[in-house]
Scaffold this active site. Structure first.
Site, mmCIF file in Angstrom:
data_model
loop_
_atom_site.group_PDB
_atom_site.id
_atom_site.type_symbol
_atom_site.label_atom_id
_atom_site.label_comp_id
_atom_site.label_asym_id
_atom_site.label_seq_id
_atom_site.Cartn_x
_atom_site.Cartn_y
_atom_site.Cartn_z
ATOM 1 N N ASP A 11 0.862 -1.177 0.000
ATOM 2 C CA ASP A 11 0.000 0.000 0.000
ATOM 3 C C ASP A 11 0.896 1.223 0.000
ATOM 4 O OD1 ASP A 11 -2.175 1.707 0.178
ATOM 5 O OD2 ASP A 11 -2.530 1.362 2.305
ATOM 6 N N SER A 12 0.322 2.355 -0.350
ATOM 7 C CA SER A 12 1.083 3.599 -0.293
ATOM 8 C C SER A 12 1.367 4.010 1.146
ATOM 9 C CB SER A 12 0.327 4.721 -1.016
ATOM 10 O OG SER A 12 -0.935 4.912 -0.423
ATOM 11 N N CYS A 74 -4.210 -0.825 -2.214
ATOM 12 C CA CYS A 74 -4.253 0.628 -2.413
ATOM 13 C C CYS A 74 -5.127 0.900 -3.624
ATOM 14 C CB CYS A 74 -2.843 1.164 -2.629
ATOM 15 S SG CYS A 74 -2.750 2.902 -3.130
ATOM 16 N N GLU A 153 -6.291 7.383 11.273
ATOM 17 C CA GLU A 153 -4.914 7.367 11.750
ATOM 18 C C GLU A 153 -4.742 8.106 13.069
ATOM 19 O OE1 GLU A 153 -2.023 8.265 8.746
ATOM 20 O OE2 GLU A 153 -2.714 6.644 7.438
ATOM 21 N N CYS A 187 -11.645 2.705 0.217
ATOM 22 C CA CYS A 187 -10.269 2.932 0.665
ATOM 23 C C CYS A 187 -10.033 1.985 1.832
ATOM 24 C CB CYS A 187 -10.078 4.381 1.105
ATOM 25 S SG CYS A 187 -8.505 4.727 1.946
ATOM 26 N N HIS A 189 -8.539 2.230 4.520
ATOM 27 C CA HIS A 189 -8.702 2.809 5.857
ATOM 28 C C HIS A 189 -10.159 2.720 6.327
ATOM 29 C CE1 HIS A 189 -4.770 4.747 5.214
ATOM 30 N NE2 HIS A 189 -4.802 5.174 6.465
#
Length: 271
Positions: A11-12, A74, A153, A187, A189
């Site tokens: 992933d990035s 990603c 995050e 995404c 996340h």
């Protein structure tokens, strides 16, 4: 190809850990390598040529470990980097786009599907294109939700978190008016905010987790290729990041509900 060779996930940044977590649940005996390109995150703000160059260098790094399969965790790398992935990996890769789109097309009852993701992923039109391949009459409604990455995050993922709910309310207000019955969390996340998003959208909307669907698709791909690890032992784990290893340790607590052992994480330089 060696069945005991590792599965490589990249992933990035760290969002791909949601896929890593689901892979651990579905295939605990597989050996896993994770690479987060934290020095160059986010990919979504870059131009297509730069993204493809980044994907190529990510793959070159992972190929050192002779993986039997690559999981592209990603969205931006999956859609913009598709030509590189197809050339370099052939049939030995799974990306986040198709599994989530397929699941949504199979789930919807009224053909009205929402997608939330980063702006770069949505600009590519990859989700809509894949959904319409399967369900031509589908109506797809999209919303960029970049701030969800920051919310996750920071660890603001509980259902009653005021910040998470305020951001979700703003992002999802238009989709709520579209009478969608299925919403892709596009995404990696975003599945960590499932409770918050479900609260805003209501029980009548089914959420499609990109993390779970990608992991499930990878399992099916490996079975179809005859590459599932048949060992009864728990698989090995190794993680690499290209910057800020201490931040990665902290974020594993959020994504995995545990901290990865420091000896299993290494800082590397990607050219």
């Amino acid at each position: 190809m060696n069945k005991e060779a590792p599965i490589a996930i990249f992933d990035s940044g760290v969002g791909g850990l949601s896929v890593y977590r689901e892979i651990e649940k579905l295939m605990p005996n597989e050996n896993l390598i994770y690479f987060g390109d934290t020095a160059r995150v986010p990919y979504g703000t870059r131009g297509p040529a730069t993204i493809r160059r980044f994907v190529k260098s990510d793959l070159d790094f992972l190929f050192r470990f002779e993986p039997k399969h690559i999981i592209v965790a990603c969205g931006t790398a999956s859609c913009v980097g598709a030509p590189v992935l197809e050339k370099e990996c052939g049939k030995h890769f799974t990306s986040v786009i198709s599994p989530s789109a397929i699941a949504a097309a199979k789930t919807t009852k009224n053909g009205r599907i929402g997608v939330i993701s980063t702006a770069a992923t949505l600009r590519s039109g990859a989700f809509e294109k894949k959904i319409k391949e399967i369900l031509p009459q589908a109506q797809v409604f999209t919303q960029a939700a970049q701030m969800f990455v920051n919310v996750v995050e920071n660890g603001w993922i509980e259902e009653d978190n005021e910040i998470a709910n305020a951001v979700a309310k703003e992002y999802l207000k238009d989709l709520k008016q579209r009478d969608i019955d299925t919403l892709i969390l596009g995404c990696t996340h975003f599945p960590l905010l499932s409770a918050v998003i479900q609260k805003q959208m209501g029980d009548g909307v089914t959420l499609i987790s990109s993390g779970y669907e990608t992991a499930l698709a990878a399992k099916m791909d490996l079975e179809a290729l005859g590459l599932r690890n048949e060992s009864d032992m728990s698989g090995s784990r190794k993680c690499f990041v290209s910057d800020n290893i201490n931040a990665f340790f902290e974020l594993t607590n959020i994504f995995l509900d545990r901290q990865i052992a420091k000896e299993n994480v290494e800082l590397v330089e990607i050219n």
